[in-house]
Design a protein around this motif. Structure first.
Motif, mmCIF file in Angstrom:
data_model
loop_
_atom_site.group_PDB
_atom_site.id
_atom_site.type_symbol
_atom_site.label_atom_id
_atom_site.label_comp_id
_atom_site.label_asym_id
_atom_site.label_seq_id
_atom_site.Cartn_x
_atom_site.Cartn_y
_atom_site.Cartn_z
ATOM 1 N N ILE A 320 76.677 1.581 -13.086
ATOM 2 C CA ILE A 320 75.809 0.878 -12.721
ATOM 3 C C ILE A 320 76.341 0.285 -11.193
ATOM 4 O O ILE A 320 75.684 0.022 -10.184
ATOM 5 C CB ILE A 320 75.017 -0.342 -13.495
ATOM 6 C CG1 ILE A 320 74.390 0.469 -14.479
ATOM 7 C CG2 ILE A 320 74.433 -1.359 -12.637
ATOM 8 C CD1 ILE A 320 73.018 0.940 -14.004
ATOM 9 N N TYR A 321 77.491 -0.307 -11.491
ATOM 10 C CA TYR A 321 78.012 -1.274 -10.462
ATOM 11 C C TYR A 321 78.800 -0.424 -9.364
ATOM 12 O O TYR A 321 78.991 -0.841 -8.228
ATOM 13 C CB TYR A 321 79.027 -2.326 -11.103
ATOM 14 C CG TYR A 321 78.177 -3.381 -11.926
ATOM 15 C CD1 TYR A 321 77.135 -4.144 -11.265
ATOM 16 C CD2 TYR A 321 78.329 -3.350 -13.176
ATOM 17 C CE1 TYR A 321 76.440 -5.031 -11.769
ATOM 18 C CE2 TYR A 321 77.528 -4.649 -13.847
ATOM 19 C CZ TYR A 321 76.855 -5.244 -12.967
ATOM 20 O OH TYR A 321 75.954 -5.864 -13.700
ATOM 21 N N VAL A 322 79.408 0.750 -9.629
ATOM 22 C CA VAL A 322 80.260 1.288 -8.584
ATOM 23 C C VAL A 322 79.554 1.805 -7.269
ATOM 24 O O VAL A 322 79.914 1.420 -6.157
ATOM 25 C CB VAL A 322 80.999 2.474 -9.016
ATOM 26 C CG1 VAL A 322 81.674 3.366 -8.105
ATOM 27 C CG2 VAL A 322 82.213 1.843 -10.252
ATOM 28 N N TRP A 325 78.595 -1.188 -5.196
ATOM 29 C CA TRP A 325 79.737 -1.647 -4.440
ATOM 30 C C TRP A 325 80.103 -0.894 -3.409
ATOM 31 O O TRP A 325 80.281 -1.539 -2.217
ATOM 32 C CB TRP A 325 80.976 -1.802 -5.561
ATOM 33 C CG TRP A 325 82.258 -2.196 -4.847
ATOM 34 C CD1 TRP A 325 82.474 -3.389 -4.475
ATOM 35 C CD2 TRP A 325 83.406 -1.227 -4.259
ATOM 36 N NE1 TRP A 325 83.777 -3.315 -3.797
ATOM 37 C CE2 TRP A 325 84.250 -2.230 -3.564
ATOM 38 C CE3 TRP A 325 83.464 0.090 -4.369
ATOM 39 C CZ2 TRP A 325 85.330 -1.709 -3.382
ATOM 40 C CZ3 TRP A 325 84.656 0.565 -3.831
ATOM 41 C CH2 TRP A 325 85.665 -0.445 -3.279
ATOM 42 N N LEU A 326 79.842 0.506 -3.453
ATOM 43 C CA LEU A 326 80.200 1.310 -2.355
ATOM 44 C C LEU A 326 78.983 1.080 -1.297
ATOM 45 O O LEU A 326 79.215 1.263 -0.134
ATOM 46 C CB LEU A 326 79.979 2.862 -3.139
ATOM 47 C CG LEU A 326 81.016 3.226 -3.839
ATOM 48 C CD1 LEU A 326 80.787 4.700 -4.401
ATOM 49 C CD2 LEU A 326 82.488 3.394 -2.986
ATOM 50 N N ASN A 327 77.746 0.912 -1.832
ATOM 51 C CA ASN A 327 76.707 0.362 -0.767
ATOM 52 C C ASN A 327 76.602 -0.818 -0.273
ATOM 53 O O ASN A 327 75.906 -1.418 0.509
ATOM 54 C CB ASN A 327 75.357 0.803 -1.403
ATOM 55 C CG ASN A 327 75.110 2.374 -1.413
ATOM 56 O OD1 ASN A 327 74.942 3.005 -0.418
ATOM 57 N ND2 ASN A 327 74.883 2.790 -2.748
ATOM 58 N N ARG A 328 77.980 -1.533 -0.688
ATOM 59 C CA ARG A 328 77.955 -3.115 -0.178
ATOM 60 C C ARG A 328 76.768 -3.899 -0.226
ATOM 61 O O ARG A 328 76.447 -4.525 0.710
ATOM 62 C CB ARG A 328 78.499 -3.011 1.385
ATOM 63 C CG ARG A 328 79.875 -2.003 1.231
ATOM 64 C CD ARG A 328 80.650 -2.069 2.702
ATOM 65 N NE ARG A 328 82.046 -1.572 2.632
ATOM 66 C CZ ARG A 328 83.083 -1.999 2.164
ATOM 67 N NH1 ARG A 328 82.882 -2.847 1.668
ATOM 68 N NH2 ARG A 328 83.924 -0.794 2.297
ATOM 69 N N PRO A 333 70.959 -6.179 -6.939
ATOM 70 C CA PRO A 333 71.677 -6.427 -8.060
ATOM 71 C C PRO A 333 71.168 -6.440 -9.367
ATOM 72 O O PRO A 333 69.911 -6.561 -9.426
ATOM 73 C CB PRO A 333 72.094 -7.938 -7.690
ATOM 74 C CG PRO A 333 70.961 -8.516 -6.674
ATOM 75 C CD PRO A 333 70.477 -7.244 -6.067
ATOM 76 N N VAL A 334 71.982 -6.038 -10.427
ATOM 77 C CA VAL A 334 71.532 -5.968 -11.856
ATOM 78 C C VAL A 334 72.536 -6.920 -12.515
ATOM 79 O O VAL A 334 73.543 -6.664 -12.512
ATOM 80 C CB VAL A 334 71.772 -4.588 -12.175
ATOM 81 C CG1 VAL A 334 71.554 -4.406 -13.633
ATOM 82 C CG2 VAL A 334 70.968 -3.505 -11.490
ATOM 83 N N PRO A 335 71.850 -7.802 -13.370
ATOM 84 C CA PRO A 335 72.730 -8.705 -14.114
ATOM 85 C C PRO A 335 73.570 -8.074 -15.104
ATOM 86 O O PRO A 335 73.070 -6.984 -15.652
ATOM 87 C CB PRO A 335 71.535 -9.741 -14.810
ATOM 88 C CG PRO A 335 70.300 -9.373 -14.062
ATOM 89 C CD PRO A 335 70.535 -8.210 -13.403
ATOM 90 N N TRP A 336 74.934 -8.385 -15.425
ATOM 91 C CA TRP A 336 75.729 -7.661 -16.126
ATOM 92 C C TRP A 336 75.083 -7.586 -17.621
ATOM 93 O O TRP A 336 75.260 -6.847 -18.313
ATOM 94 C CB TRP A 336 76.843 -8.466 -16.089
ATOM 95 C CG TRP A 336 77.095 -9.806 -16.935
ATOM 96 C CD1 TRP A 336 76.922 -10.771 -16.519
ATOM 97 C CD2 TRP A 336 77.315 -9.941 -18.188
ATOM 98 N NE1 TRP A 336 77.144 -11.736 -17.285
ATOM 99 C CE2 TRP A 336 77.311 -11.274 -18.591
ATOM 100 C CE3 TRP A 336 77.254 -9.319 -19.539
ATOM 101 C CZ2 TRP A 336 77.366 -12.056 -19.768
ATOM 102 C CZ3 TRP A 336 77.560 -9.890 -20.591
ATOM 103 C CH2 TRP A 336 77.653 -11.446 -20.980
ATOM 104 N N GLN A 337 74.325 -8.605 -18.080
ATOM 105 C CA GLN A 337 73.541 -8.686 -19.443
ATOM 106 C C GLN A 337 72.747 -7.604 -19.543
ATOM 107 O O GLN A 337 72.635 -7.245 -20.503
ATOM 108 C CB GLN A 337 72.842 -10.093 -19.546
ATOM 109 C CG GLN A 337 73.759 -11.265 -19.488
ATOM 110 C CD GLN A 337 73.741 -11.836 -17.979
ATOM 111 O OE1 GLN A 337 73.543 -11.305 -17.023
ATOM 112 N NE2 GLN A 337 74.003 -13.346 -17.973
#
Length: 522
Positions: A320-322, A325-328, A333-337
């Motif tokens: 989900i997060y990589v 992060w690459l798209n800056r 955003p997606v909550p970690w929960q």
């Protein structure tokens, strides 16, 4: 026959009791099946892999695909794709290496067979439990989308691993080519079948005949794809997604009502029967372990269960997060929960059962290595994920889901959307009515009644022929259908533009369908 009737009767009874006491239905059905497996005199239900893989699975997947929100699916396509294919193959490999390491004399290829069997997540139980607990809507969409295609990835990997055990070796190039060809074949066949069925269903105006076509659809998609060595599962999913999304334009209102009721009954009985059947295998699986070391069995089960749970949790966060992060930060955003909830909802079910029992009894002229142990470990994985993760999933949603939607909040949000949908679709209907009045100049009494009905947007309480005279009644029905069609088209645009949740759209469409069907009542 008596045993089958008894099985479905148990499903109805257990589901109803579970609903009344607020207990998760899939888990209750599983536990009842396990209990019955040790009761003397209860008939043995041998799981036929062809029945599961060629009948049960296509039917359940088609039903799930037909009701999946295509706009939400498209919005989360990248994550769904990496979960359904990447995570499935990652789990297959991780379990295969782990089983090869802890089970003596188990080849790596045989370990991969076990990995492919337990890799696919089953969303039936997870989504049912998650909806009740207030799981975030995006998490539900991802789980449903993942379960549609991970079965194809797992079954293709399973077939390749079986070929490696029986034939001795399979090159990575062969495995990759086989996977890509199966997927491509399923996509092409599914698209063709979907277009053909849509063309036919536009021309079928009898609700029962249309419902019959709906029941045949998963098999019309599955069998041709398998005949050309494509993925029948992918074909079924593609067909279901297309026809489900296009059903407002390819099916009449009465046909939608009949088909929806028919599928609800089939899925209610079939999905429930699967969990009971899983539990009923418990006694036979334990008997089949004679000759295996109890310590080895315990270690193998513990390791595989741990790997299945851990691989999912290790995969979902970077998945989900990589990319974000690459798209800056250009992506939402997606909550970690929310990611943690998706990671914890990796329950196993029907696909693992069918694949496990499809393992051949012989390999290379002898017994398939540790076949009974593989079947038992598979059953333990299914039971463990249902009990451990299924029972704790509501608590995880409450604890880790501050951004999740409480059922009361979801109901309030849907109520707001329903008001907006009522108003917007009524405005669209009234605009269409103005056009019809200008073109056809119908009787004023009919126009007044139509305006009143379009404005209120509720079920007719009296016969449509309440307009003055039979001729006026026929004019009323014809014009009202045109207005209803305009209202439905506006709801479809709202759904496709993301202004309307699929649940609200379905409810609004059903209300319009009920009114449309009542226009024909004498």
């Amino acid at each position: 026959m008596l045993a089958v009737v008894g099985l479905f009767a148990v499903v109805v009874l257990v589901r109803e009791v579970s609903r009344r006491i607020g207990f998760q239905e899939p888990i209750a059905l599983l536990m009842v099946g396990v209990g019955f497996s040790f009761v003397p005199g209860i008939p043995s239900f041998a799981v036929e892999p062809d029945l599961v893989l060629m009948v049960v699975l296509p039917v359940l997947l088609y039903g799930a695909a037909f009701t999946t929100s295509v706009p939400s699916f498209r919005e989360n396509l990248r994550s769904i794709g990496t979960l359904s294919i990447g995570l499935t193959l990652f789990t297959t490999a991780a379990v295969g290496f782990a089983a090869h390491a802890v089970i003596p004399d188990l080849s790596l290829a045989a370990g991969m067979v076990l990995g492919a069997v337990v890799a696919p997540q089953d969303a039936v139980a997870a989504v049912a439990i998650g909806r009740q607990a207030g799981m975030p809507r995006r998490a539900i969409t991802m789980l449903e989308g993942e379960s549609l295609f991970n079965d194809a990835a797992a079954l293709t990997a399973f077939q390749i691993a079986i070929a490696a055990v029986v034939g001795g070796s399979v090159s990575p190039w062969y495995a990759s080519g086989r996977f890509l060809l199966a997927t491509a074949g399923g996509l092409v066949v599914g698209a063709v079948v979907a277009f053909v069925l849509a063309w036919i269903r536009r021309r079928v105006d009898h609700p029962v005949a249309d419902a019959a076509l709906s029941l045949l659809a998963p098999f019309l998609a599955y069998l041709p794809a398998e005949a050309v060595h494509g993925s029948g599962i992918v074909s079924v999913v593609v067909t279901g997604l297309y026809l489900g999304h296009r059903q407002p334009s390819v099916m009449s209102a009465r046909s939608r009502l009949v088909a929806q009721a028919t599928w609800e009954v089939i899925e209610y009985l079939l999905a429930g029967a699967v969990f009971v059947l899983i539990g009923l295998q418990a006694s036979d699986l334990i008997t089949g372990l004679r000759g295996e070391s109890p310590g080895l069995v315990a270690i193998a089960c513990a390791v595989v269960v741990a790997v299945v749970i851990a691989t999912r949790l290790l995969w979902v966060f970077p998945d989900i997060y990589v990319p974000r992060w690459l798209n800056r930060g250009r992506q939402q955003p997606v909550p970690w929960q929310e990611v943690a909830i998706v990671g914890w909802a990796g329950l196993r079910g029907v696909v693992s059962v069918g694949a496990a029992f499809a393992i051949p009894r012989g390999a290379g002229g002898g017994e398939f290595p540790h076949r009974d142990l593989i079947l038992f470990v598979t059953a333990v994985v299914i039971v463990s994920t249902l009990l451990l993760q299924g029972l704790t999933l509501p608590a995880v949603v409450r604890r880790w889901g501050p951004h999740s939607i409480h059922p009361d909040d979801r109901a309030a949000e849907h109520a707001d959307q329903e008001v907006a949908a009522h108003n917007a679709s009524a405005d669209a209907g009234l605009a269409r009515l103005d056009e019809l009045v200008a073109e056809q100049h119908p009787p004023e009494a009919v126009v007044d009644r139509l305006r009143e009905r379009a404005d209120r947007r509720r079920m007719l309480a009296s016969r449509a022929s309440g307009a003055d005279g039979e001729a006026d009644a026929e004019v009323y029905r014809r014009l009202r259908r045109d207005v209803l069609r305009a209202e439905l088209e506006h709801l479809v645009r709202m759904r496709d533009d993301g202004e309307l949740d699929d649940e609200v759209f379905t409810k609004e469409q059903r209300e319009l369908d009920h009114e449309d069907s009542m226009l024909d009542r004498d």
